[in-house]
Design a protein around this motif. Structure first.
Motif, PDB file in Angstrom:
ATOM      1  N   ARG A 529       0.839  -1.204   0.000  1.00 50.63           N
ATOM      2  CA  ARG A 529       0.000   0.000   0.000  1.00 50.63           C
ATOM      3  C   ARG A 529       0.881   1.263   0.000  1.00 50.63           C
ATOM      4  NH1 ARG A 529      -5.230   1.061   0.961  1.00 50.63           N
ATOM      5  NH2 ARG A 529      -5.623  -1.154   1.396  1.00 50.63           N
ATOM      6  N   ASP A 530       1.945   1.249   0.786  1.00 51.57           N
ATOM      7  CA  ASP A 530       2.839   2.402   0.829  1.00 51.57           C
ATOM      8  C   ASP A 530       3.526   2.619  -0.513  1.00 51.57           C
ATOM      9  OD1 ASP A 530       2.155   2.778   3.440  1.00 51.57           O
ATOM     10  OD2 ASP A 530       3.976   1.888   4.280  1.00 51.57           O
ATOM     11  N   ILE A 531       3.935   1.548  -1.143  1.00 50.50           N
ATOM     12  CA  ILE A 531       4.621   1.671  -2.427  1.00 50.50           C
ATOM     13  C   ILE A 531       3.701   2.297  -3.464  1.00 50.50           C
ATOM     14  CG2 ILE A 531       5.464   0.305  -4.385  1.00 50.50           C
ATOM     15  CD1 ILE A 531       6.837  -1.528  -2.391  1.00 50.50           C
ATOM     16  N   LEU A 532       2.491   1.768  -3.577  1.00 46.83           N
ATOM     17  CA  LEU A 532       1.575   2.270  -4.600  1.00 46.83           C
ATOM     18  C   LEU A 532       1.100   3.686  -4.292  1.00 46.83           C
ATOM     19  CD1 LEU A 532      -0.454  -0.989  -5.229  1.00 46.83           C
ATOM     20  CD2 LEU A 532       0.980   0.198  -6.887  1.00 46.83           C
ATOM     21  N   THR A 533       1.011   4.008  -3.017  1.00 47.76           N
ATOM     22  CA  THR A 533       0.546   5.346  -2.649  1.00 47.76           C
ATOM     23  C   THR A 533       1.655   6.383  -2.794  1.00 47.76           C
ATOM     24  OG1 THR A 533      -1.036   4.389  -1.094  1.00 47.76           O
ATOM     25  CG2 THR A 533      -0.497   6.720  -0.832  1.00 47.76           C
ATOM     26  N   VAL A 534       2.828   6.089  -2.231  1.00 43.88           N
ATOM     27  CA  VAL A 534       3.923   7.051  -2.236  1.00 43.88           C
ATOM     28  C   VAL A 534       4.531   7.177  -3.617  1.00 43.88           C
ATOM     29  CG1 VAL A 534       6.192   7.604  -1.283  1.00 43.88           C
ATOM     30  CG2 VAL A 534       4.403   6.665   0.191  1.00 43.88           C
ATOM     31  N   ALA A 535       4.787   6.045  -4.274  1.00 39.66           N
ATOM     32  CA  ALA A 535       5.427   6.099  -5.587  1.00 39.66           C
ATOM     33  C   ALA A 535       4.536   6.765  -6.618  1.00 39.66           C
ATOM     34  CB  ALA A 535       5.791   4.685  -6.051  1.00 39.66           C
ATOM     35  N   GLY A 536       3.231   6.582  -6.497  1.00 40.38           N
ATOM     36  CA  GLY A 536       2.337   7.180  -7.468  1.00 40.38           C
ATOM     37  C   GLY A 536       2.291   8.687  -7.396  1.00 40.38           C
ATOM     38  N   GLY A 537       2.659   9.270  -6.250  1.00 38.45           N
ATOM     39  CA  GLY A 537       2.665  10.716  -6.120  1.00 38.45           C
ATOM     40  C   GLY A 537       1.266  11.268  -5.925  1.00 38.45           C
ATOM     41  N   ASP A 538       1.213  12.574  -5.992  1.00 42.81           N
ATOM     42  CA  ASP A 538      -0.066  13.251  -5.822  1.00 42.81           C
ATOM     43  C   ASP A 538      -0.695  13.507  -7.184  1.00 42.81           C
ATOM     44  OD1 ASP A 538       0.399  13.267  -3.062  1.00 42.81           O
ATOM     45  OD2 ASP A 538       1.645  15.069  -3.261  1.00 42.81           O
ATOM     46  N   THR A 539      -1.256  14.647  -7.351  1.00 43.95           N
ATOM     47  CA  THR A 539      -1.867  14.988  -8.633  1.00 43.95           C
ATOM     48  C   THR A 539      -0.930  15.873  -9.433  1.00 43.95           C
ATOM     49  OG1 THR A 539      -2.932  16.923  -7.640  1.00 43.95           O
ATOM     50  CG2 THR A 539      -4.174  14.850  -7.645  1.00 43.95           C
ATOM     51  N   GLY A 540      -1.237  16.042 -10.710  1.00 47.27           N
ATOM     52  CA  GLY A 540      -0.472  16.951 -11.557  1.00 47.27           C
ATOM     53  C   GLY A 540       0.851  16.348 -11.989  1.00 47.27           C
ATOM     54  N   ASP A 542       3.463  15.697 -10.389  1.00 46.87           N
ATOM     55  CA  ASP A 542       4.126  14.793  -9.463  1.00 46.87           C
ATOM     56  C   ASP A 542       3.652  13.354  -9.619  1.00 46.87           C
ATOM     57  OD1 ASP A 542       5.947  14.320  -7.354  1.00 46.87           O
ATOM     58  OD2 ASP A 542       4.250  14.133  -5.969  1.00 46.87           O
ATOM     59  N   GLN A 543       2.610  13.150 -10.408  1.00 41.87           N
ATOM     60  CA  GLN A 543       2.092  11.797 -10.592  1.00 41.87           C
ATOM     61  C   GLN A 543       3.071  10.947 -11.388  1.00 41.87           C
ATOM     62  OE1 GLN A 543      -1.927  12.101 -12.223  1.00 41.87           O
ATOM     63  NE2 GLN A 543      -2.655  11.191 -10.319  1.00 41.87           N
ATOM     64  N   ARG A 544       3.173   9.688 -10.985  1.00 45.23           N
ATOM     65  CA  ARG A 544       4.024   8.742 -11.697  1.00 45.23           C
ATOM     66  C   ARG A 544       3.190   7.533 -12.097  1.00 45.23           C
ATOM     67  NH1 ARG A 544       6.657  10.392  -7.220  1.00 45.23           N
ATOM     68  NH2 ARG A 544       8.590  11.568  -7.514  1.00 45.23           N
ATOM     69  N   THR A 545       3.678   6.865 -13.105  1.00 49.82           N
ATOM     70  CA  THR A 545       3.102   5.583 -13.483  1.00 49.82           C
ATOM     71  C   THR A 545       3.834   4.505 -12.706  1.00 49.82           C
ATOM     72  OG1 THR A 545       2.607   6.403 -15.697  1.00 49.82           O
ATOM     73  CG2 THR A 545       2.643   4.018 -15.394  1.00 49.82           C
ATOM     74  N   VAL A 546       3.094   3.676 -12.011  1.00 46.72           N
ATOM     75  CA  VAL A 546       3.684   2.647 -11.151  1.00 46.72           C
ATOM     76  C   VAL A 546       3.250   1.273 -11.662  1.00 46.72           C
ATOM     77  CG1 VAL A 546       3.912   1.754  -8.811  1.00 46.72           C
ATOM     78  CG2 VAL A 546       3.629   4.216  -9.180  1.00 46.72           C
ATOM     79  N   ILE A 547       4.232   0.402 -11.858  1.00 49.40           N
ATOM     80  CA  ILE A 547       3.977  -0.977 -12.289  1.00 49.40           C
ATOM     81  C   ILE A 547       4.545  -1.892 -11.206  1.00 49.40           C
ATOM     82  CG2 ILE A 547       4.396  -2.717 -14.060  1.00 49.40           C
ATOM     83  CD1 ILE A 547       4.850  -0.415 -16.038  1.00 49.40           C
ATOM     84  N   VAL A 548       3.691  -2.690 -10.594  1.00 46.60           N
ATOM     85  CA  VAL A 548       4.107  -3.602  -9.531  1.00 46.60           C
ATOM     86  C   VAL A 548       3.941  -5.028 -10.030  1.00 46.60           C
ATOM     87  CG1 VAL A 548       3.663  -4.432  -7.204  1.00 46.60           C
ATOM     88  CG2 VAL A 548       3.533  -1.997  -7.689  1.00 46.60           C
ATOM     89  N   ILE A 549       5.015  -5.783  -9.983  1.00 44.03           N
ATOM     90  CA  ILE A 549       4.978  -7.199 -10.339  1.00 44.03           C
ATOM     91  C   ILE A 549       4.892  -7.989  -9.048  1.00 44.03           C
ATOM     92  CG2 ILE A 549       6.325  -9.080 -11.320  1.00 44.03           C
ATOM     93  CD1 ILE A 549       7.515  -6.985 -13.254  1.00 44.03           C
ATOM     94  N   SER A 550       3.857  -8.781  -8.919  1.00 44.71           N
ATOM     95  CA  SER A 550       3.642  -9.453  -7.645  1.00 44.71           C
ATOM     96  C   SER A 550       2.925 -10.777  -7.847  1.00 44.71           C
ATOM     97  CB  SER A 550       2.815  -8.553  -6.715  1.00 44.71           C
ATOM     98  OG  SER A 550       2.546  -9.206  -5.493  1.00 44.71           O
TER      99      SER A 550
END
Length: 586
Positions: A529-540, A542-550
């Protein structure tokens, strides 16, 4: 030897340009000929002085002895300086060029180079064998050229004094070169060709031993592995001794033939005394062979050195791409990087990543790891790639950062990734691997690795974002060490440090490969949850595309896309290795 072979191309690249190489040859000839001139002048002076002539008749010879002595030393110094400078500069360019050719292959493409070579052997090829290439100009080409020029000049000089003595010297030199070369080849030829592979085999055994010593101790397999290291060391030692034996035999043959050459000069010179040949001249033609043979002794050794250099060049060629002739770049890297992906407001309609019918396979493998993948991602998307072990999840991660080549189309910001350099792709797409590598340094250095100009305040702030601020303070601050390979850090903390690195590097796209694999189950959900929330950034922006392999479930509220890779059917190796489909969970 094929003139177009990769081995020959490596040898050519090891040879400096004529402009920087020839000064060393010139001063080498001057130094060698000064040695011959010093002996000849000294012999004439001593013999002539025994006749008690007026001192005026000895003045020129006295000056000549001093001149040749000074010239030999100074020319030798300048020769060493210029020849080594040229060789080292060329070696530096060659080494950088080879690494530049390997970077696009690393790390996965290296599996397909130097087939059958272990990690230690590959390391030996790129370090020891590349270093061996400096001997091409220093111990092969230059000694042969200096030997030939000095021998010819000496034969001509002796022939001027007594033609028959010149012929005898020429014959003796040819016989000496042929005999010494044959003996050295017979004794040390095979050893000289095998030293480089044996050195690589020893490095392979040592690296395997050091890297797995904990497992070897745990399973009581240490004595057997030590025996393998000792056996590899023994084989290398035997080959090295054989090479030394060949060099010793060569020196003995040349010393014996030098004595015979002096005896031959006396045989043809003594009858000529009183018939146009004086005593001092006889001394000169009798002693010159000793000085000439000292120079000629480097020629057979140069051929032995060439066998070693050729073996190393072949190993380097086997470990590098076939177009090694382009190893030394001739244009700036920026010109080769290709067009940059589209950015800014106009690029909002262009997907951040666009994969169309993408497939991939590992180097050296016949089947594909996955195929038929279609995926379109925009800024801010959060994607989970799922699938059983062996379905190609890690392969996909390595394709996204261009560690692996691919089939189909993979576009970044509207630009085909093949048109971009590997560095350009990895400036956009960052990878946090399953077991992030941590340097045996403090926390600060492990973060500055991603952003070397970051301040301590920025480092503390990013640690706070990933939930490590309290842990950092408890450890003693940014100067706390993490241990060799992160041995003082837990799996979850290592993943959070990797996330902090990715945030510092400011990747627009971040790929996480099994981030919870080394984390306790009760902590895995919170870490995900922290990875997807923090890595994704906020809006605008600062947003990032996050790909999690799990391979573990991910809460649906955290993701916008799901991709599932199916395990390939191993009973049909000729068909597609795997299939993929995507689902939109928005």
């Amino acid at each position: 030897m094929n003139a177009d072979s990769p081995t020959v191309a490596v040898l050519r690249l090891a040879q400096p340009p004529l402009g920087s190489f020839m000064p060393g040859v010139f001063f080498g000839v001057i130094s060698a000929f000064s040695s011959v001139g010093l002996l000849a002048t000294s012999a004439w002076l001593i013999t002539r002085a025994a006749e008690h002539p007026p001192i005026l008749f000895l003045g020129a010879a006295i000056v000549g002895v001093r001149a040749f002595a000074l010239l030999r030393a100074s020319a030798r110094y300048v020769e060493r300086l210029s020849s080594h400078d040229a060789a080292f500069r060329q070696l530096s360019a060659l080494r950088v060029g080879i690494y530049r050719r390997l970077v696009p292959l690393a790390p996965d493409g290296l599996r397909g180079s130097a087939r059958g070579a272990g990690r230690g052997d590959l390391l030996a090829r790129l370090v020891n064998d590349v270093d061996e290439l400096q001997n091409m100009p220093l111990r092969v080409v230059q000694p042969l050229l200096v030997t030939v020029v000095t021998a010819v000049l000496s034969v001509v000089g002796v022939s001027i004094v007594l033609p028959s003595a010149g012929v005898a010297l020429a014959v003796a030199l040819l016989l000496a070169f042929g005999a010494a070369t044959l003996v050295q080849s017979a004794i040390a030829g095979r050893a000289e060709r095998s030293i480089a592979p044996l050195r690589g085999a020893l490095a392979d055994q040592l690296l395997d031993y050091v890297s797995n010593i904990d497992v070897l101790v745990a399973f009581d397999a240490l004595p057997g592995r030590i025996a393998r290291v000792e056996a590899a060391d023994h084989r290398l030692r035997v080959a090295t001794l054989a090479r030394a034996g060949g060099a010793g035999a060569t020196s003995a043959i040349l010393a014996a033939l030098a004595t015979l050459a002096s005896a031959a000069a006396l045989l043809v010179g003594v009858p000529a005394l009183g018939h146009g040949l004086e005593g001092p001249a006889l001394t000169v033609i009798a002693l010159i062979p000793l000085a000439v043979f000292e120079v000629v002794a480097s020629a057979p050794l140069a051929l032995g050195a060439f066998r070693q250099v050729h073996a190393s060049a072949r190993r380097v060629a086997d470990a590098t791409p076939t177009n090694i002739s382009r190893a030394i770049p001739t244009e700036p890297a920026a010109r080769r990087s290709g067009p940059a992906p589209q950015t800014g407001p106009r690029a909002e309609s262009v997907p951040m990543l666009q994969l169309t019918d993408v497939g991939a396979c590992w180097p050296g493998e016949s089947g594909t790891a996955f195929s038929g993948l279609n995926l379109s991602l925009r800024r801010g998307d959060r994607v989970v790639v799922e699938g059983a072990s062996g379905s190609g999840k890690t392969t996909l991660a390595h394709v996204l950062v261009r560690f692996l080549d691919y089939t189909g189309s993979y576009r970044i910001g509207g630009v085909e990734s093949r048109q971009l350099s590997g560095d350009s792709v990895r400036d956009i797409v960052g990878l946090c691997e399953q077991s992030p590598y941590l340097f045996d340094e403090d926390i600060r250095q492990n973060l500055l690795f991603a952003h070397d100009s970051a301040t301590d305040e920025q480092l503390v702030a990013v640690l706070a974002r990933v939930g490590l601020a309290d842990w950092m303070r408890e450890r003693g601050g940014l100067s706390a060490r993490v241990g060799d390979g992160g041995v003082l850090v837990s799996g979850g903390q290592a993943q959070r440090l990797a996330l902090a690195r990715a945030l510092l590097a400011n990747f627009p796209v971040i790929v996480f490969d099994e981030p919870t694999a080394n984390v306790d189950p009760e902590l895995a959900t919170q870490l995900m949850r922290d990875i997807l929330t923090v890595a994704g950034g906020d809006t605008g922006d600062d947003q990032r595309t996050v790909i999690v392999i799990s391979h573990t479930p991910v809460p649906a509220d955290l993701v916008s896309h799901r991709v599932r890779l199916e395990t390939p059917d191993r009973t049909f190796p000729e068909g597609p290795a795997s299939h993929a489909h995507t689902g939109d969970d928005r």
